[in-house]
Motif scaffolding. Structure first.
Motif, PDB file in Angstrom:
ATOM      1  N   LEU A   1       0.831  -1.194   0.000  1.00 36.64           N
ATOM      2  CA  LEU A   1       0.000   0.000   0.000  1.00 36.64           C
ATOM      3  C   LEU A   1       0.869   1.249   0.000  1.00 36.64           C
ATOM      4  CD1 LEU A   1      -2.488  -1.146   2.791  1.00 36.64           C
ATOM      5  CD2 LEU A   1      -2.842  -1.315   0.321  1.00 36.64           C
ATOM      6  N   HIS A   2       0.544   2.192  -0.878  1.00 34.52           N
ATOM      7  CA  HIS A   2       1.238   3.473  -0.946  1.00 34.52           C
ATOM      8  C   HIS A   2       0.360   4.556  -0.313  1.00 34.52           C
ATOM      9  CE1 HIS A   2       4.555   2.342  -3.774  1.00 34.52           C
ATOM     10  NE2 HIS A   2       3.680   1.408  -4.131  1.00 34.52           N
ATOM     11  N   THR A   3       0.984   5.465   0.417  1.00 39.34           N
ATOM     12  CA  THR A   3       0.212   6.559   1.025  1.00 39.34           C
ATOM     13  C   THR A   3      -0.393   7.472  -0.041  1.00 39.34           C
ATOM     14  OG1 THR A   3       2.225   7.886   1.246  1.00 39.34           O
ATOM     15  CG2 THR A   3       1.586   6.552   3.143  1.00 39.34           C
ATOM     16  N   ARG A   4       0.183   7.515  -1.229  1.00 38.39           N
ATOM     17  CA  ARG A   4      -0.383   8.358  -2.294  1.00 38.39           C
ATOM     18  C   ARG A   4      -1.727   7.815  -2.769  1.00 38.39           C
ATOM     19  NH1 ARG A   4       3.842   5.600  -5.320  1.00 38.39           N
ATOM     20  NH2 ARG A   4       2.885   4.106  -6.786  1.00 38.39           N
ATOM     21  N   ASP A   5      -1.957   6.496  -2.578  1.00 35.05           N
ATOM     22  CA  ASP A   5      -3.211   5.871  -2.994  1.00 35.05           C
ATOM     23  C   ASP A   5      -4.220   5.780  -1.864  1.00 35.05           C
ATOM     24  OD1 ASP A   5      -2.154   5.394  -5.552  1.00 35.05           O
ATOM     25  OD2 ASP A   5      -1.230   3.521  -4.871  1.00 35.05           O
ATOM     26  N   VAL A   6      -3.730   5.783  -0.613  1.00 34.15           N
ATOM     27  CA  VAL A   6      -4.590   5.589   0.556  1.00 34.15           C
ATOM     28  C   VAL A   6      -4.375   6.769   1.502  1.00 34.15           C
ATOM     29  CG1 VAL A   6      -5.285   3.991   2.376  1.00 34.15           C
ATOM     30  CG2 VAL A   6      -4.253   3.102   0.276  1.00 34.15           C
ATOM     31  N   PRO A   7      -5.215   7.804   1.434  1.00 34.17           N
ATOM     32  CA  PRO A   7      -4.985   9.018   2.220  1.00 34.17           C
ATOM     33  C   PRO A   7      -4.930   8.781   3.726  1.00 34.17           C
ATOM     34  CG  PRO A   7      -6.635   9.397   0.508  1.00 34.17           C
ATOM     35  CD  PRO A   7      -6.371   7.928   0.529  1.00 34.17           C
ATOM     36  N   ASP A   8      -5.656   7.772   4.229  1.00 35.76           N
ATOM     37  CA  ASP A   8      -5.702   7.536   5.676  1.00 35.76           C
ATOM     38  C   ASP A   8      -4.529   6.704   6.183  1.00 35.76           C
ATOM     39  OD1 ASP A   8      -8.077   8.941   5.826  1.00 35.76           O
ATOM     40  OD2 ASP A   8      -9.303   7.153   5.510  1.00 35.76           O
ATOM     41  N   LEU A   9      -3.663   6.278   5.297  1.00 37.84           N
ATOM     42  CA  LEU A   9      -2.534   5.446   5.692  1.00 37.84           C
ATOM     43  C   LEU A   9      -1.400   6.327   6.202  1.00 37.84           C
ATOM     44  CD1 LEU A   9      -1.405   2.528   5.733  1.00 37.84           C
ATOM     45  CD2 LEU A   9      -0.483   2.975   3.454  1.00 37.84           C
ATOM     46  N   VAL A  10      -1.068   6.191   7.483  1.00 35.87           N
ATOM     47  CA  VAL A  10      -0.031   7.017   8.098  1.00 35.87           C
ATOM     48  C   VAL A  10       1.008   6.089   8.720  1.00 35.87           C
ATOM     49  CG1 VAL A  10       0.493   8.765   9.825  1.00 35.87           C
ATOM     50  CG2 VAL A  10      -1.667   8.869   8.570  1.00 35.87           C
ATOM     51  N   GLY A  11       2.258   6.258   8.311  1.00 37.13           N
ATOM     52  CA  GLY A  11       3.340   5.436   8.834  1.00 37.13           C
ATOM     53  C   GLY A  11       4.388   6.258   9.542  1.00 37.13           C
ATOM     54  N   PRO A  12       5.518   5.675   9.855  1.00 32.97           N
ATOM     55  CA  PRO A  12       6.618   6.409  10.482  1.00 32.97           C
ATOM     56  C   PRO A  12       7.092   7.550   9.585  1.00 32.97           C
ATOM     57  CG  PRO A  12       6.987   4.027  10.558  1.00 32.97           C
ATOM     58  CD  PRO A  12       5.827   4.250   9.649  1.00 32.97           C
ATOM     59  N   ASP A  13       7.754   8.518  10.170  1.00 35.95           N
ATOM     60  CA  ASP A  13       8.228   9.679   9.414  1.00 35.95           C
ATOM     61  C   ASP A  13       9.060   9.247   8.206  1.00 35.95           C
ATOM     62  OD1 ASP A  13       6.990  11.345  11.170  1.00 35.95           O
ATOM     63  OD2 ASP A  13       8.788  11.775  12.369  1.00 35.95           O
ATOM     64  N   GLY A  14       8.718   9.805   7.063  1.00 31.80           N
ATOM     65  CA  GLY A  14       9.484   9.538   5.844  1.00 31.80           C
ATOM     66  C   GLY A  14       9.088   8.291   5.106  1.00 31.80           C
ATOM     67  N   CYS A  15       8.241   7.455   5.683  1.00 28.99           N
ATOM     68  CA  CYS A  15       7.840   6.197   5.043  1.00 28.99           C
ATOM     69  C   CYS A  15       6.506   6.380   4.325  1.00 28.99           C
ATOM     70  CB  CYS A  15       7.734   5.074   6.069  1.00 28.99           C
ATOM     71  SG  CYS A  15       9.307   4.615   6.821  1.00 28.99           S
ATOM     72  N   ASP A  16       6.454   6.009   3.079  1.00 29.40           N
ATOM     73  CA  ASP A  16       5.233   6.157   2.288  1.00 29.40           C
ATOM     74  C   ASP A  16       4.768   4.846   1.659  1.00 29.40           C
ATOM     75  OD1 ASP A  16       7.282   5.848   0.517  1.00 29.40           O
ATOM     76  OD2 ASP A  16       6.773   7.565  -0.754  1.00 29.40           O
ATOM     77  N   LEU A  17       5.317   3.734   2.129  1.00 33.40           N
ATOM     78  CA  LEU A  17       4.982   2.421   1.576  1.00 33.40           C
ATOM     79  C   LEU A  17       4.881   1.402   2.704  1.00 33.40           C
ATOM     80  CD1 LEU A  17       4.693   0.384  -0.803  1.00 33.40           C
ATOM     81  CD2 LEU A  17       7.186   0.214  -0.820  1.00 33.40           C
ATOM     82  N   LEU A  18       3.756   0.693   2.739  1.00 37.93           N
ATOM     83  CA  LEU A  18       3.561  -0.381   3.721  1.00 37.93           C
ATOM     84  C   LEU A  18       3.472  -1.707   2.985  1.00 37.93           C
ATOM     85  CD1 LEU A  18       2.919  -1.553   6.533  1.00 37.93           C
ATOM     86  CD2 LEU A  18       0.494  -1.078   6.066  1.00 37.93           C
ATOM     87  N   GLN A  19       4.280  -2.664   3.434  1.00 39.51           N
ATOM     88  CA  GLN A  19       4.226  -4.023   2.902  1.00 39.51           C
ATOM     89  C   GLN A  19       3.796  -4.967   4.032  1.00 39.51           C
ATOM     90  OE1 GLN A  19       8.274  -4.194   1.418  1.00 39.51           O
ATOM     91  NE2 GLN A  19       7.589  -3.788  -0.667  1.00 39.51           N
ATOM     92  N   VAL A  20       2.815  -5.798   3.725  1.00 40.50           N
ATOM     93  CA  VAL A  20       2.238  -6.719   4.710  1.00 40.50           C
ATOM     94  C   VAL A  20       2.600  -8.146   4.314  1.00 40.50           C
ATOM     95  CG1 VAL A  20       0.127  -7.492   5.853  1.00 40.50           C
ATOM     96  CG2 VAL A  20       0.331  -5.107   5.079  1.00 40.50           C
ATOM     97  N   PHE A  21       3.142  -8.885   5.267  1.00 39.73           N
ATOM     98  CA  PHE A  21       3.517 -10.287   5.061  1.00 39.73           C
ATOM     99  C   PHE A  21       2.891 -11.130   6.174  1.00 39.73           C
ATOM    100  CE2 PHE A  21       6.902  -7.520   3.627  1.00 39.73           C
ATOM    101  CZ  PHE A  21       7.251  -8.009   2.383  1.00 39.73           C
ATOM    102  N   TRP A  22       2.687 -12.395   5.902  1.00 41.26           N
ATOM    103  CA  TRP A  22       2.309 -13.305   6.985  1.00 41.26           C
ATOM    104  C   TRP A  22       2.811 -14.716   6.716  1.00 41.26           C
ATOM    105  CZ3 TRP A  22      -3.292 -11.745   5.729  1.00 41.26           C
ATOM    106  CH2 TRP A  22      -3.847 -12.559   4.757  1.00 41.26           C
ATOM    107  N   CYS A  23       2.842 -15.477   7.800  1.00 33.60           N
ATOM    108  CA  CYS A  23       3.243 -16.880   7.731  1.00 33.60           C
ATOM    109  C   CYS A  23       2.054 -17.706   7.249  1.00 33.60           C
ATOM    110  CB  CYS A  23       3.694 -17.343   9.110  1.00 33.60           C
ATOM    111  SG  CYS A  23       4.006 -19.119   9.229  1.00 33.60           S
ATOM    112  N   PRO A  24       2.270 -18.680   6.357  1.00 30.81           N
ATOM    113  CA  PRO A  24       1.150 -19.454   5.824  1.00 30.81           C
ATOM    114  C   PRO A  24       0.675 -20.566   6.762  1.00 30.81           C
ATOM    115  CG  PRO A  24       3.170 -20.211   4.823  1.00 30.81           C
ATOM    116  CD  PRO A  24       3.550 -19.051   5.692  1.00 30.81           C
TER     117      PRO A  24
END
Length: 248
Positions: A9-32
């Motif tokens: 998820l990119h913050t440019r596409d999701v206005p409500d997405l707020v991460g640490p300072d300077g970070c504009d990309l969230l990647q989500v992983f999980w164990c299967p």
């Protein structure tokens, strides 16, 4: 084994997405596997990054050789973010507001009953159809002509499907606080992972360009966690604090 890449998820596409300072990309992983995380649940990893630091995408993507269940492995798909307005879960509203909503829903039903009475009983004889396709088309047209019943929970409260932010459903468990394990701040949902993009009770959340009778539209990702819904909560004070999971 490598973790499964679940969402980017990119913050440019999701206005409500707020991460640490300077970070504009969230990647989500999980164990299967379902029992490898805390409290014997699924293990979820959140990685915040700067999009400009991301290099060439690896080809092929690393994948674990086995999985606990096929419902842990997402079907690859493209995300088309859409911002919508939803409202708090009904059971968390004040008693007065709940009564007002119930009266509003009853008034809608009374209006529909009055319209049916004015139209009078349907005296037309059952139609006959030369082919099943004709019958199916006529049934679909009749279904489309019927007025949709509107209620708060299905049409206005909580949007189904995968979503960032918003409110949490409490349809299976009583409301319980979800606080940050490090600073005790209340943790809202960051990401909701839902089996259904449209729950079947209402089509109000379905994009106009989608067909509700298409299984690929209703369940495009093929994920089933918990009893159909998992939420990832993060600390609004500091997104780097440990996240928490809740299930419904």
């Amino acid at each position: 084994m490598p973790l499964l890449a679940v969402a980017q998820l990119h913050t440019r596409d999701v206005p409500d997405l707020v991460g640490p300072d300077g970070c504009d990309l969230l990647q989500v992983f999980w164990c299967p596997f379902e029992a490898h995380g805390p409290d014997r649940t699924i293990e979820v990893a959140l990685t915040w990054r700067r999009a400009e630091d991301v290099g060439t995408v690896r080809t092929p993507q690393p994948e674990p050789p086995v999985a606990g269940r096929v419902e842990f492995v997402p079907t690859p798909c493209v995300l088309h973010p859409e911002q919508v307005v939803e409202h708090q879960y009904l059971g968390l509203l004040g008693d007065d507001l709940q009564e007002q909503i119930a009266e509003w829903e009853e008034s809608l039903l009374d209006d529909e009953d009055a319209d049916d009475t004015e139209d009078g009983p349907d005296s037309t004889a059952p139609a006959s159809y030369a082919t099943y396709e004709e019958y199916e088309a006529a049934t679909a047209a009749a279904r489309a002509a019927e007025p949709d019943e509107i209620d708060y929970m299905s049409d206005l409260s909580l949007a189904p499907g995968w979503k960032v932010g918003g409110y949490a459903s409490r349809h299976l468990t009583d409301p319980a606080p979800v606080d940050c394990p490090r600073c005790a701040t209340s943790m809202p949902p960051l990401l909701t992972v839902h089996t259904w993009e449209c729950d079947g009770a209402s089509r109000s959340w379905l994009p106009l360009e989608d067909d509700a009778d298409d299984p690929g539209v209703i369940d495009p990702v093929g994920i089933y966690l918990g009893r159909g819904q998992m939420r990832i909560h993060t600390c609004p004070t500091d997104p780097t604090h440990p996240h928490r999971l809740t299930f419904q």
